[in-house]
Design a protein around this motif. Structure first.
Motif, PDB file in Angstrom:
ATOM      1  N   UNK A 428       0.818  -1.212   0.000  1.00  0.00           N
ATOM      2  CA  UNK A 428       0.000   0.000   0.000  1.00  0.00           C
ATOM      3  C   UNK A 428       0.852   1.263   0.000  1.00  0.00           C
ATOM      4  N   UNK A 429       1.979   1.231   0.699  1.00  0.00           N
ATOM      5  CA  UNK A 429       2.744   2.464   0.877  1.00  0.00           C
ATOM      6  C   UNK A 429       3.840   2.661  -0.160  1.00  0.00           C
ATOM      7  N   UNK A 430       4.385   1.563  -0.678  1.00  0.00           N
ATOM      8  CA  UNK A 430       5.475   1.689  -1.651  1.00  0.00           C
ATOM      9  C   UNK A 430       5.000   1.414  -3.069  1.00  0.00           C
ATOM     10  N   UNK A 431       4.236   0.328  -3.248  1.00  0.00           N
ATOM     11  CA  UNK A 431       3.702   0.037  -4.578  1.00  0.00           C
ATOM     12  C   UNK A 431       2.524   0.945  -4.906  1.00  0.00           C
ATOM     13  N   UNK A 432       1.817   1.405  -3.853  1.00  0.00           N
ATOM     14  CA  UNK A 432       0.694   2.339  -4.005  1.00  0.00           C
ATOM     15  C   UNK A 432      -0.444   1.764  -4.838  1.00  0.00           C
ATOM     16  N   UNK A 433      -0.691   0.472  -4.660  1.00  0.00           N
ATOM     17  CA  UNK A 433      -1.831  -0.193  -5.297  1.00  0.00           C
ATOM     18  C   UNK A 433      -2.501  -1.076  -4.258  1.00  0.00           C
ATOM     19  N   UNK A 434      -3.677  -1.595  -4.577  1.00  0.00           N
ATOM     20  CA  UNK A 434      -4.372  -2.485  -3.669  1.00  0.00           C
ATOM     21  C   UNK A 434      -3.631  -3.799  -3.503  1.00  0.00           C
ATOM     22  N   UNK A 435      -3.505  -4.312  -2.283  1.00  0.00           N
ATOM     23  CA  UNK A 435      -2.780  -5.573  -2.057  1.00  0.00           C
ATOM     24  C   UNK A 435      -3.348  -6.750  -2.832  1.00  0.00           C
ATOM     25  N   UNK A 436      -4.678  -6.870  -2.928  1.00  0.00           N
ATOM     26  CA  UNK A 436      -5.251  -8.004  -3.654  1.00  0.00           C
ATOM     27  C   UNK A 436      -4.881  -7.932  -5.128  1.00  0.00           C
ATOM     28  N   UNK A 437      -4.993  -6.752  -5.716  1.00  0.00           N
ATOM     29  CA  UNK A 437      -4.633  -6.599  -7.128  1.00  0.00           C
ATOM     30  C   UNK A 437      -3.158  -6.926  -7.341  1.00  0.00           C
ATOM     31  N   UNK A 438      -2.308  -6.479  -6.428  1.00  0.00           N
ATOM     32  CA  UNK A 438      -0.874  -6.746  -6.526  1.00  0.00           C
ATOM     33  C   UNK A 438      -0.604  -8.243  -6.524  1.00  0.00           C
ATOM     34  N   UNK A 439      -1.234  -8.963  -5.583  1.00  0.00           N
ATOM     35  CA  UNK A 439      -1.032 -10.415  -5.508  1.00  0.00           C
ATOM     36  C   UNK A 439      -1.545 -11.104  -6.764  1.00  0.00           C
ATOM     37  N   UNK A 440      -2.698 -10.677  -7.255  1.00  0.00           N
ATOM     38  CA  UNK A 440      -3.247 -11.277  -8.471  1.00  0.00           C
ATOM     39  C   UNK A 440      -2.306 -11.095  -9.656  1.00  0.00           C
ATOM     40  N   UNK A 441      -1.768  -9.908  -9.800  1.00  0.00           N
ATOM     41  CA  UNK A 441      -0.871  -9.648 -10.931  1.00  0.00           C
ATOM     42  C   UNK A 441       0.429 -10.426 -10.791  1.00  0.00           C
ATOM     43  N   UNK A 442       0.905 -10.600  -9.559  1.00  0.00           N
ATOM     44  CA  UNK A 442       2.112 -11.398  -9.343  1.00  0.00           C
ATOM     45  C   UNK A 442       1.875 -12.847  -9.754  1.00  0.00           C
ATOM     46  N   UNK A 443       0.708 -13.383  -9.417  1.00  0.00           N
ATOM     47  CA  UNK A 443       0.409 -14.772  -9.789  1.00  0.00           C
ATOM     48  C   UNK A 443       0.242 -14.915 -11.297  1.00  0.00           C
ATOM     49  N   UNK A 444      -0.413 -13.957 -11.934  1.00  0.00           N
ATOM     50  CA  UNK A 444      -0.566 -14.019 -13.382  1.00  0.00           C
ATOM     51  C   UNK A 444       0.780 -13.963 -14.093  1.00  0.00           C
ATOM     52  N   UNK A 445       1.645 -13.064 -13.643  1.00  0.00           N
ATOM     53  CA  UNK A 445       2.970 -12.951 -14.256  1.00  0.00           C
ATOM     54  C   UNK A 445       3.783 -14.222 -14.036  1.00  0.00           C
ATOM     55  N   UNK A 446       3.650 -14.818 -12.878  1.00  0.00           N
ATOM     56  CA  UNK A 446       4.339 -16.078 -12.599  1.00  0.00           C
ATOM     57  C   UNK A 446       3.914 -17.149 -13.592  1.00  0.00           C
ATOM     58  N   UNK A 447       2.614 -17.276 -13.786  1.00  0.00           N
ATOM     59  CA  UNK A 447       2.102 -18.267 -14.739  1.00  0.00           C
ATOM     60  C   UNK A 447       2.631 -17.978 -16.141  1.00  0.00           C
ATOM     61  N   UNK A 448       2.594 -16.726 -16.540  1.00  0.00           N
ATOM     62  CA  UNK A 448       3.024 -16.327 -17.883  1.00  0.00           C
ATOM     63  C   UNK A 448       4.489 -16.678 -18.117  1.00  0.00           C
ATOM     64  N   UNK A 449       5.306 -16.476 -17.098  1.00  0.00           N
ATOM     65  CA  UNK A 449       6.733 -16.759 -17.270  1.00  0.00           C
ATOM     66  C   UNK A 449       7.022 -18.253 -17.310  1.00  0.00           C
ATOM     67  N   UNK A 450       6.209 -19.038 -16.635  1.00  0.00           N
ATOM     68  CA  UNK A 450       6.424 -20.482 -16.648  1.00  0.00           C
ATOM     69  C   UNK A 450       5.908 -21.102 -17.939  1.00  0.00           C
ATOM     70  N   UNK A 451       4.702 -20.723 -18.340  1.00  0.00           N
ATOM     71  CA  UNK A 451       4.018 -21.417 -19.436  1.00  0.00           C
ATOM     72  C   UNK A 451       3.960 -20.633 -20.740  1.00  0.00           C
ATOM     73  N   UNK A 452       4.375 -19.372 -20.719  1.00  0.00           N
ATOM     74  CA  UNK A 452       4.450 -18.606 -21.950  1.00  0.00           C
ATOM     75  C   UNK A 452       3.121 -18.214 -22.539  1.00  0.00           C
ATOM     76  N   UNK A 453       2.078 -18.234 -21.750  1.00  0.00           N
ATOM     77  CA  UNK A 453       0.751 -17.864 -22.231  1.00  0.00           C
ATOM     78  C   UNK A 453      -0.042 -17.274 -21.082  1.00  0.00           C
ATOM     79  N   UNK A 454      -1.106 -16.557 -21.423  1.00  0.00           N
ATOM     80  CA  UNK A 454      -1.971 -15.994 -20.396  1.00  0.00           C
ATOM     81  C   UNK A 454      -2.934 -17.065 -19.894  1.00  0.00           C
ATOM     82  N   UNK A 455      -3.133 -17.093 -18.599  1.00  0.00           N
ATOM     83  CA  UNK A 455      -4.077 -18.043 -18.007  1.00  0.00           C
ATOM     84  C   UNK A 455      -5.412 -17.349 -17.776  1.00  0.00           C
ATOM     85  N   UNK A 456      -6.502 -18.042 -18.113  1.00  0.00           N
ATOM     86  CA  UNK A 456      -7.810 -17.574 -17.671  1.00  0.00           C
ATOM     87  C   UNK A 456      -7.833 -17.667 -16.146  1.00  0.00           C
ATOM     88  N   UNK A 457      -8.267 -16.598 -15.499  1.00  0.00           N
ATOM     89  CA  UNK A 457      -8.158 -16.509 -14.037  1.00  0.00           C
ATOM     90  C   UNK A 457      -9.537 -16.406 -13.407  1.00  0.00           C
TER      91      UNK A 457
END
Length: 655
Positions: A428-457
Motif C-alpha cells: 500500500x505504501x510503496x507500490x501504491x496499489x491495492x494488495x489483492x490486485x498486486x497479488x493477483x498480478x504477481x500470480x498471473x505474471x508467474x504463470x506467464x513466465x512459466x508457461x508462456x501464455x496468459x491463463x484464464x483466471x
C-alpha cells in the motif's frame, strides 16, 4: 440475523452490460487471434437479438424464488451434481499453527538427511498410537468451536459489515449439523432444527466411528475433563479392537471417492437397520473430529502437515468424513487441521470461525500438570457407531474407492509458499496499489513466465451484500494485466514503464472486483441465461423460438472462446489476514497446467497455499517451479516499485 431483512436481493444485471463485459474479458484469452475474436463477437451479436426472451424468463423466475434466482441452481451445478471425489477436488483443507507447548511428541524412526528428496517437503509417518497432548488439544478446539456455535445460536455474533453496509449472515447457520448425502447424479444436503440443536459430535479413529455427547441431557456443556476422558476411552477401545482384529470396514473412505460409487454403497448400507442408525447419528452430529496416528517430520514441517490434513498422509481418504461441513483433524503430536465440505457455505465463513477458535485456543496452557480431571463419579461411556454385516459388494466399492483416492493423492502436489519479505503494509505504501490486485498480478505474471501464455483466471468475489449471496467470478485476466505481463517481459521496457502498467492493471482489477461483488459480474448471469434456455418454460407472451434463434443461442454457449475463458488455469481465492492459519488450500479446477491458490496477505508477509497436479498428470504443471518463479516475481516487483517511487532499498522511513 437482525439485519437480514434490510438486505437487497441478488440483482439480474442488464443483458447488454453482461455481454459487453464478457466480450471485453475475452480479448486477452484469445491472445491476438483476430479471427476467433471476430467470430465470438458475431455469435454474441446474434445472441443478443434473441436473448432478451431468456432475460425475461429469468426475471420472472426470480420472482418465484424465496431468496435468490441463483441459489437453487448454484447448489446443484457448482457442488451437488459434482461426481468426482471430494478429496482434493472439492473439499478445502486448512492447517493451524502448532502449539509451542506441545509435549510427549513422537520421533521419526529415521532422520531425513540433507539432499533426501523429502527434506523440503517433509514426511508423514504413522506411529500407530495416540497421545495425551493430542486429546487435550482436540478438546480445546471442540470447546472453543462450541463457544462459536453458541454465539450463532444466541444471536451474539456481530453482523459482518463493509463500508457499504451489512452482509448476509445466513451461511453461519449452515456450519453446524450440516451433512452432504450421496445420491445418484446429484447429492442432497441435510440440516434441520434437530441437527442444529444436536448434543453430539462424531469422532473418528482408525476409521471407526464414535458418538460423543458434548452437552448433557439438560443442555449444559460438558467440562474438559469429561470430554478428555471420553476421547481416551475411545482410543483405548479402538486400540484394543485393532489388536484383536475387530475393526469394522473403512466406510469412511467412500466419502472421499466418486459420488455415484458412494451413493450405491450408501443405498445398500441404509437398508440395514443398524447401519442406517449409524448414518443417521453421523448426520445428526454437530461436526466431526478425526484422531490420527500419523505425525509430520521434521516438527513444524508445514508441507507435510498440510498434506496430512488434505487427504491423510499415509492412507489417503481414510479416517475422515468428507460429507460433514466441519471435520477437524488432530495428528498424534497434536498438530491440528480442518477439512471443509464446500457446498453449504463458502470457505470464508468457516475461516472466520476457525481463526476465532485457534486464536482462543492459543493462549490456553496445555502443558504437563495442567490437567482438567473429570469428577470422581464420572464414567466415560464409549458409544461406538458400527457398520456391520457389510456385504461383499460394498467391500468391493470400498476397495475401489481406496485405489481412486490413492491415485488422487499421488497426482496432487500442494505446498505452502510463505513469502516473508513484505506484505500489505509495503504494497500500500510503496507500490501504491491495492494488495489483492498486486497479488493477483504477481500470480498471473508467474504463470506467464512459466508457461508462456496468459491463463484464464478465476478469483472469488463475495456477494454477501445480497440476501443469501455466495460468490461471483472476478475475471482477473484483463487487457491491462496482459499489457503488464508483456511489458514485464520486455527487456527494452524501463522500470517506470513496468510500474505504470502495474498501476493501470491494478486499477482495472479494482473495478472488476467491485463490479463482481456488486452483482454485476459476467459468469453467474451467463449461467442464469443458460438455465433459462434449458430449464425455464417460455413465458405466455413469448414468441416461440425459431430454429435459427435456437441455433444462435446454442452457438453462443458452445463458442470455443467462451469455453476457453472459463477454463480457469489459475483458480484463486483470497482470505483476510489470518495469523493462526498456517496453510489454506484447495484443488485446482483444471488439471492441465492448472493451479489452485488460496492466499492470505498479512501486513508483513504473504502466504500462498498452492495445489496443482504432478508434472506428468498436469501435462506441464509445476508447483515447485511456480514457487521459485513467484518468489522471483515478488522480489522483482519490489525493486521496480521502489525504484519508480524513489524509495531506497532498506529505507523504511517512507513506509
Amino acid at each position: 440475523m437482525s439485519e437480514q431483512d434490510k438486505l437487497p436481493r441478488l440483482p439480474i444485471p442488464p443483458l447488454r452490460q453482461t455481454i459487453s463485459k464478457y466480450l471485453e474479458s475475452i480479448v486477452p484469452v484469445a491472445n491476438d487471434d483476430i479471427a476467433a475474436l471476430a467470430e465470438t463477437n458475431r455469435r454474441a451479436s446474434h445472441f443478443l437479438r434473441v436473448a432478451e426472451r431468456l432475460q425475461q424468463r429469468l426475471i420472472e423466475y426470480e420472482k418465484t424464488q424465496p431468496y435468490s434466482w441463483l441459489e437453487k441452481w448454484w447448489f446443484e451445478l457448482a457442488y451437488l451434481s459434482w461426481r468426482e471425489s471430494l478429496c482434493v477436488n472439492s473439499n478445502y483443507w486448512i492447517a493451524f499453527a502448532d502449539d509451542p507447548n506441545a509435549y510427549g511428541l513422537a520421533s521419526a524412526p529415521e532422520q531425513l538427511q540433507p539432499g533426501y528428496p523429502d527434506i523440503h517437503e517433509g514426511k508423514v509417518w504413522d506411529s500407530g498410537e495416540y497421545s495425551e497432548f493430542q486429546v487435550r488439544r482436540a478438546v480445546r478446539f471442540i470447546q472453543r468451536t462450541l463457544d462459536y456455535k453458541e454465539l450463532i445460536r444466541d444471536g451474539r455474533l456481530p453482523t459482518d459489515r463493509t463500508r457499504a453496509g451489512p452482509l448476509c449472515m445466513h451461511q453461519y447457520h449452515c456450519l453446524f449439523g450440516m451433512t452432504r448425502i450421496p445420491r445418484m447424479g446429484c447429492d442432497e444436503l441435510r440440516q434441520d432444527e434437530s441437527t442444529i440443536a444436536s448434543r453430539t459430535i462424531t469422532t473418528i479413529a482408525d476409521d471407526q466411528i464414535y458418538s460423543v455427547d458434548v452437552y448433557d441431557s439438560a443442555g449444559h456443556r460438558r467440562p474438559d475433563g469429561e470430554l478428555e476422558a471420553e476421547l481416551h476411552a475411545i482410543i483405548a477401545d479402538v486400540t484394543e479392537r485393532r489388536t484383536l482384529g475387530e475393526l469394522d470396514p473403512a466406510v469412511t473412505v467412500l466419502t472421499a471417492g466418486h459420488r455415484d460409487r458412494w451413493s450405491v454403497a450408501y443405498e445398500q448400507l441404509e437398508k440395514q437397520p443398524s447401519n442406517h442408525a449409524t448414518l443417521m447419528a453421523i448426520q445428526h452430529s454437530l461436526f466431526a473430529v478425526s484422531l490420527d496416528t500419523t505425525f509430520s517430520d521434521p516438527p513444524g514441517s508445514i508441507n507435510a502437515h498440510q498434506r496430512n490434513m488434505k487427504c491423510h498422509g499415509t492412507q489417503p481418504g481414510h479416517n475422515r468424513w468428507y460429507d460433514k461441513c466441519i471435520n477437524y483433524v488432530f495428528d498424534r503430536n497434536g498438530t491440528a487441521g480442518y477439512l471443509g465440505e464446500h457446498s453449504p457455505c463458502d470457505a470464508l465463513i468457516p475461516a472466520f470461525m476457525i481463526e476465532y477458535v485457534a486464536k482462543n485456543v492459543a493462549p490456553e496452557n496445555i502443558g504437563i500438570g495442567s490437567l482438567n480431571p473429570a469428577s470422581p463419579t464420572f464414567q466415560a461411556h464409549v458409544r461406538r457407531l458400527r457398520f456391520t454385516n457389510v456385504g461383499a459388494s460394498v467391500l468391493q466399492l470400498i476397495a475401489e474407492a481406496e485405489k481412486e483416492v490413492e491415485q488422487t493423492a499421488r497426482s496432487s502436489d500442494s505446498r505452502q509458499i510463505r513469502f516473508e519479505n513484505y506484505g500489505s503494509d509495503w504494497i500500500k505504501r510503496a507500490a501504491k496499489v491495492g494488495p489483492d490486485a498486486f497479488a493477483q498480478l504477481a500470480m498471473q505474471l508467474t504463470y506467464y513466465r512459466i508457461h508462456g501464455t496468459f491463463a484464464a483466471v478465476y478469483e472469488t468475489a463475495s456477494t454477501r451484500q445480497f440476501l443469501h449471496g455466495r460468490t461471483e467470478t472476478v475475471r482477473s485476466l484483463s487487457s491491462e494485466s496482459a499489457d503488464f505481463m508483456r511489458t514485464m517481459s520486455d527487456p527494452a521496457s524501463s522500470s517506470r514503464d513496468k510500474y505504470e502498467t502495474l498501476v493501470r492493471a491494478a486499477n482495472k482489477h479494482q473495478i472488476l472486483l467491485r463490479d463482481a461483488s456488486s452483482g454485476n459480474g459476467v459468469d453467474r448471469h451467463l449461467l442464469g441465461l443458460r438455465m433459462a434456455y434449458h430449464r425455464l418454460q417460455p413465458l405466455p407472451s413469448e414468441a416461440p423460438l425459431s430454429a435459427d434463434e435456437k441455433a444462435a443461442i446454442e452457438e453462443f454457449f458452445n463458442d470455443p472462446i467462451l469455453a476457453k475463458s472459463t477454463t480457469f488455469q489459475l483458480s484463486t481465492s483470497g482470505l483476510f489476514p489470518a495469523y493462526y492459519l498456517s496453510h489454506t488450500g484447495f484443488g485446482c479446477v483444471v488439471a492441465e497446467r492448472g493451479y489452485g491458490i488460496n492466499y492470505i496477505i498479512e501486513p508483513k508477509r504473504i502466504k500462498f497455499g498452492t495445489e496443482g497436479k504432478t508434472f506428468e498428470v498436469g501435462k506441464g504443471t509445476d508447483v515447485e517451479r511456480f514457487e521459485i518463479t513467484l518468489r522471483q516475481v515478488l522480489a522483482e516487483l519490489k525493486a521496480i516499485c521502489e525504484q519508480s517511487n524513489e524509495i531506497s532499498a532498506g529505507d523504511s522511513s517512507r513506509l
